[in-house]
Design an enzyme around this catalytic site. Structure first.
Site, PDB file in Angstrom:
ATOM      1  CG  ASP A 187       2.926   1.371   9.841  1.00 22.97           C
ATOM      2  OD1 ASP A 187       2.426   2.326  10.451  1.00 22.97           O
ATOM      3  OD2 ASP A 187       3.012   1.468   8.387  1.00 22.97           O
TER       4      ASP A 187
ATOM      5  CE  LYS B 135      -1.783   1.459   4.114  1.00 22.26           C
ATOM      6  NZ  LYS B 135      -1.511   2.942   4.383  1.00 22.26           N
ATOM      7  CG  ASN B 136       2.123   2.685   3.503  1.00 25.43           C
ATOM      8  OD1 ASN B 136       0.953   3.108   3.302  1.00 25.43           O
ATOM      9  ND2 ASN B 136       2.598   2.441   4.772  1.00 25.43           N
TER      10      ASN B 136
ATOM     11  NE  ARG C  37      -0.529   9.946  10.037  1.00 25.02           N
ATOM     12  CZ  ARG C  37      -1.118   8.979   9.543  1.00 25.02           C
ATOM     13  NH1 ARG C  37      -2.295   8.387   9.065  1.00 25.02           N
ATOM     14  NH2 ARG C  37      -0.193   8.410   8.276  1.00 25.02           N
TER      15      ARG C  37
ATOM     16  NE  ARG D 273      -7.357   4.043   5.455  1.00 23.43           N
ATOM     17  CZ  ARG D 273      -7.500   5.073   5.874  1.00 23.43           C
ATOM     18  NH1 ARG D 273      -8.033   5.817   6.793  1.00 23.43           N
ATOM     19  NH2 ARG D 273      -6.939   5.918   4.942  1.00 23.43           N
TER      20      ARG D 273
ATOM     21  NE  ARG E 154       0.150  12.383   7.012  1.00 23.86           N
ATOM     22  CZ  ARG E 154       0.469  13.435   7.560  1.00 23.86           C
ATOM     23  NH1 ARG E 154      -0.793  14.186   8.024  1.00 23.86           N
ATOM     24  NH2 ARG E 154       1.534  13.713   7.694  1.00 23.86           N
TER      25      ARG E 154
ATOM     26  CB  ILE F 149       0.819  18.637   6.324  1.00 27.57           C
ATOM     27  CG1 ILE F 149       0.130  19.821   6.334  1.00 27.57           C
ATOM     28  CG2 ILE F 149       0.020  16.989   6.235  1.00 27.57           C
ATOM     29  CD1 ILE F 149      -0.923  19.972   5.241  1.00 27.57           C
ATOM     30  CG  ASP F 150       5.149  20.606  10.727  1.00 26.83           C
ATOM     31  OD1 ASP F 150       4.843  19.583  10.556  1.00 26.83           O
ATOM     32  OD2 ASP F 150       6.113  21.026  11.300  1.00 26.83           O
ATOM     33  CG  LEU F 151       8.219  18.355   8.951  1.00 28.20           C
ATOM     34  CD1 LEU F 151       8.924  16.959   9.428  1.00 28.20           C
ATOM     35  CD2 LEU F 151       9.376  19.424   9.228  1.00 28.20           C
TER      36      LEU F 151
ATOM     37  CB  CYS G 172      -4.772   5.475  10.444  1.00 28.12           C
ATOM     38  SG  CYS G 172      -5.321   4.227   9.569  1.00 28.12           S
TER      39      CYS G 172
HETATM   40  C1  EPZ Z   1       3.731   7.031   6.586  1.00 26.34           C
HETATM   41  O1  EPZ Z   1       3.002   7.871   7.150  1.00 26.34           O
HETATM   42  C2  EPZ Z   1       2.863   5.765   6.422  1.00 26.34           C
HETATM   43  N1  EPZ Z   1       1.651   6.007   5.711  1.00 26.34           N
HETATM   44  C3  EPZ Z   1       2.505   5.185   7.924  1.00 26.34           C
HETATM   45  O2  EPZ Z   1       1.674   3.907   7.501  1.00 26.34           O
HETATM   46  C4  EPZ Z   1       3.724   4.912   8.710  1.00 26.34           C
HETATM   47  O3  EPZ Z   1       3.045   4.552  10.119  1.00 26.34           O
HETATM   48  C5  EPZ Z   1       4.416   6.087   8.621  1.00 26.34           C
HETATM   49  O4  EPZ Z   1       4.944   6.481   7.272  1.00 26.34           O
HETATM   50  C6  EPZ Z   1       5.821   5.967   9.572  1.00 26.34           C
HETATM   51  O5  EPZ Z   1       6.517   4.906   8.945  1.00 26.34           O
HETATM   52  C7  EPZ Z   1       1.912   6.172   4.392  1.00 26.34           C
HETATM   53  O6  EPZ Z   1       3.116   5.892   3.649  1.00 26.34           O
HETATM   54  C8  EPZ Z   1       0.743   6.166   3.443  1.00 26.34           C
HETATM   55  P1  EPZ Z   1       5.608  10.232   8.830  1.00 26.34           P
HETATM   56  P2  EPZ Z   1       3.448   9.459   7.277  1.00 26.34           P
HETATM   57  O7  EPZ Z   1       5.557  11.539   8.076  1.00 26.34           O
HETATM   58  O8  EPZ Z   1       3.959   9.837   6.014  1.00 26.34           O
HETATM   59  C9  EPZ Z   1       5.829  13.496  11.988  1.00 26.34           C
HETATM   60  C10 EPZ Z   1       0.035   2.460   7.749  1.00 26.34           C
HETATM   61  O9  EPZ Z   1      -0.883   2.008   9.054  1.00 26.34           O
HETATM   62  N2  EPZ Z   1       5.382  14.636  10.924  1.00 26.34           N
HETATM   63  O10 EPZ Z   1       6.864   9.471   8.373  1.00 26.34           O
HETATM   64  O11 EPZ Z   1       2.369  10.190   7.674  1.00 26.34           O
HETATM   65  C11 EPZ Z   1       4.413  12.733  12.323  1.00 26.34           C
HETATM   66  O12 EPZ Z   1       3.409  13.342  13.139  1.00 26.34           O
HETATM   67  C12 EPZ Z   1       0.394   3.906   8.019  1.00 26.34           C
HETATM   68  O13 EPZ Z   1      -0.041   2.056   6.627  1.00 26.34           O
HETATM   69  C13 EPZ Z   1       5.489  15.865  11.243  1.00 26.34           C
HETATM   70  O14 EPZ Z   1       5.688  16.340  12.513  1.00 26.34           O
HETATM   71  O15 EPZ Z   1       4.519   9.487   8.491  1.00 26.34           O
HETATM   72  C14 EPZ Z   1       5.187  11.540  12.906  1.00 26.34           C
HETATM   73  O16 EPZ Z   1       5.440  11.944  14.297  1.00 26.34           O
HETATM   74  C15 EPZ Z   1      -0.173   4.720   9.197  1.00 26.34           C
HETATM   75  N3  EPZ Z   1       5.260  16.945  10.300  1.00 26.34           N
HETATM   76  C16 EPZ Z   1       6.506  11.398  12.551  1.00 26.34           C
HETATM   77  O17 EPZ Z   1       6.715  12.813  11.625  1.00 26.34           O
HETATM   78  C17 EPZ Z   1       5.085  16.433   9.204  1.00 26.34           C
HETATM   79  O18 EPZ Z   1       4.830  17.407   8.257  1.00 26.34           O
HETATM   80  C18 EPZ Z   1       6.718  10.548  11.184  1.00 26.34           C
HETATM   81  O19 EPZ Z   1       5.203  10.586  10.344  1.00 26.34           O
HETATM   82  C19 EPZ Z   1       4.921  15.160   8.769  1.00 26.34           C
HETATM   83  C20 EPZ Z   1       5.334  14.238   9.786  1.00 26.34           C
END
Ligand code: EPZ
Length: 432
Positions: A321, A30-31, A129, A412, A100, A131-133, A124
C-alpha cells in the site's frame, strides 16, 4: 467499481513547494476498522468502536450491516453496532460491489445465520484479486458454496473446526477464516496466516469479546469456536488503532517536501520496514518501539538519497500500500531507485499520471525504475486510493499547481487529507 457512500471531493488543488512542519493525530485504521465492524455481526449485543475513521469504506460497511438488520449509529469517530436483531442473510449487489472488504461478511453471516448470499466484492483495481482462498477456507470449515454468475450462495448448517493451510499469505482470507471459525464447533488451526497488524487487531477485538484465540500475531493461529458463549461481556468497547498507511503517507510527504513533523499516535512498531526506507532516504526518524503511545517524529534531510532496491511483501516486509507513495517520493532522490511489487500484479497504474507531471519511470512487469526528475504541476486523475495519494505527494513537491481529479478514490481511505496537510502547512484545497 460502484460509486456509493459519502462523496464530497471531486478534485484536489495543490500548490507545490511547501515545507511540511507541525504535529497531527493520525486517523483510525481503515483496514483494521472494516473487519472489526464486520465481526460485530457475530455478537448479540452492542459493539462500540472508538477512533473509527470517517471514510467512504466505513460508510459502506455501515450500510451493509444495516441491510442485515443491525442498528448502526455513529457520532464523529465513535461507531456503535447493535447486532442483536440482525436476521437478513442476503446483501444487495450495489453495496457489496463498492469495496473488497464486504466479502468478509460472508464468513460472519455463515457464523451467525448458517447461510449467506452475497455477490463478488469490488475494491481498488490493483490486480485480479481473486477470492479462491476465502472460499477454500470456508469450505474446509464445512460450508457448501455455489457460485451462480456473480452471486455466491453459501450454506453451513454445521461449521466444524478444522486445519487450514494457506498456500500464500492473504490478509482477507485469514480474516475470513477467523470470522467463520468463531462460529464453528471446536478448534480451528490456521497455518501460514497473515500477520499484518490489522489481522492482529481483529484477533484482539475478538479476544475482548470472549473468543479464545492463541498465537495472535503469529503464522499459526488457533481459534476455539463458539467460545464467546461463556465469556461474552454483553457489550464490547474497542479503540481502532492509528492507520499505519496514512501515517506512512504523511511521513513520506514530509521526507519529500522537507521539514519536521510529529505524528502524535503513530505506531512505529508496526512500521519498521517503512521507517527503515525513510532513514535510507536520509530522514531522521524516531518512534517508540513499544505499543505505548509514543508517536513518530521525522526530520527530513534536504537532499533525498536513492535507497537500495525495495521489494514489497507481506508483513513485516515493505507494504504494497505504500509502494505508489514511495515511487512518487523517489522522483526527488539523487539517483535511480528500483521497486519490485510482489503482492499485486497491476499496481503501477499511477505511473502514467506521474509522467504527465514530468516523472521519469520504466516499468518492466513487476519492477519499476524511478529516475530523478523535477516535477511540474499538471491535471492528473486518481485511479485508486493509494495511487491517488501518490499524486497528492507529487503535487506537493512539484513546481506550480496540480489538480488531482477523481479525488473520491482518496476519500475511501483518508478521512480528511486536506485538513491534515493544511495543518502541516501544505497549500491544498478541495473542489466538491
Ligand atoms: C488487504 O487486501 C488490504 N485491504 C489491502 O489494502 C492490502 O494492499 C492487502 O491486504 C495486502 O496487504 C484491506 O485490508 C481491506 P490479500 P486483501 O488477500 O485482503 C492474492 C488499501 O489500499 N489472493 O492479502 O484483498 C491476491 O490477489 C488496500 O488499503 C489470492 O490469490 O489482500 C494478492 O496477490 C488495497 N486469492 C495476495 O493474495 C485470495 O483468495 C495478497 O492479497 C485472496 C488473495
Amino acid at each position: 467499481m460502484v460509486e456509493v457512500g459519502r462523496c464530497k471531493m471531486k478534485s484536489l488543488l495543490i500548490d507545490g513547494g511547501c515545507v511540511l512542519n507541525g504535529q497531527i493525530k493520525v486517523q483510525g485504521s481503515k483496514n483494521a476498522a472494516l473487519p472489526i465492524i464486520a465481526a460485530s455481526l457475530l455478537f448479540p449485543g452492542k459493539t462500540v468502536l472508538q477512533e473509527c475513521p470517517q471514510i467512504r469504506d466505513v460508510e459502506l460497511m455501515k450500510n451493509l450491516l444495516e441491510c442485515l438488520g443491525c442498528e448502526v449509529s455513529s457520532r464523529e469517530n465513535c461507531l456503535s453496532v447493535e447486532a442483536g436483531e440482525a436476521k437478513v442473510n442476503n446483501l444487495p449487489a450495489r453495496w457489496v460491489g463498492g469495496m473488497r472488504s464486504s466479502i468478509l461478511l460472508l464468513g460472519a453471516m455463515l457464523a451467525r445465520f448458517h447461510s449467506a448470499v452475497i455477490c463478488y466484492p469490488g475494491g481498488c483495481v490493483i490486480g485480479e484479486r481473486p477470492i479462491d482462498l476465502h472460499i477454500m477456507a470456508l469450505e474446509k470449515l464445512g460450508a457448501e458454496i455455489h457460485i451462480e454468475g456473480e452471486c455466491i450462495i453459501a450454506k453451513a448448517t454445521n461449521l466444524k473446526g478444522c486445519k487450514i493451510q494457506f498456500p500464500i499469505s492473504s490478509v482477507g482470507a485469514t480474516e475470513q477464516a477467523i470470522l467463520a471459525a468463531c462460529g464453528a464447533q471446536g478448534i480451528t488451526d490456521l497455518y501460514n496466516a497473515a500477520t499484518e497488524p490489522e489481522v492482529v487487531h481483529l484477533c484482539r477485538f475478538l479476544h475482548s469479546a470472549g473468543i479464545e484465540i492463541q498465537g495472535i500475531g503469529c503464522k499459526h493461529l488457533r481459534i476455539t469456536g463458539q467460545s464467546f458463549a461463556k465469556n461474552y461481556p454483553g457489550e464490547i468497547q474497542y479503540t481502532i488503532p492509528a492507520d499505519r498507511i496514512v501515517a506512512g503517507t504523511y511521513l513520506l510527504m514530509a521526507a519529500a517536501c522537507g521539514g519536521e513533523i510529529y505524528l502524535e499516535n503513530g505506531q512505529s512498531q508496526e512500521m519498521e520496514a517503512l521507517l527503515a526506507v525513510t532513514r535510507q532516504l536520509g530522514s531522521r526518524v524516531e518512534g517508540s518501539k513499544t505499543d505505548l503511545p509514543g508517536g513518530i517524529f521525522l526530520k527530513a534531510e534536504k537532499n533525498l538519497k536513492a535507497p537500495e532496491k525495495i521489494v514489497t511483501g507481506p508483513y513485516p516486509e515493505f507494504p504494497t500500500d505504500m509502494q505508489p507513495i514511495l515511487a512518487a517520493t523517489l522522483s526527488k532522490a539523487d539517483g535511480e531507485s528500483i521497486i519490485e511489487e510482489t503482492v499485486f500484479e497491476n499496481r503501477f497504474c499511477y505511473v502514467s499520471e506521474l509522467e504527465k507531471m514530468g516523472g521519469k519511470f520504466r516499468t518492466d512487469n513487476r519492477r519499476l525504475s524511478v529516475y530523478p526528475a523535477y516535477l511540474h504541476g499538471a491535471c492528473v486523475q486518481a485511479a485508486d486510493l493509494r495511487g491517488g495519494a501518490a499524486l497528492v505527494l507529487a503535487g506537493l513537491i512539484a513546481e506550480g499547481r496540480t489538480k488531482v481529479e477523481n479525488a473520491h478514490f482518496i476519500e475511501r481511505g483518508y478521512e480528511d487529507i486536506v485538513r491534515d496537510l493544511r495543518k502541516l502547512g501544505a497549500k491544498i484545497t478541495s473542489e466538491t
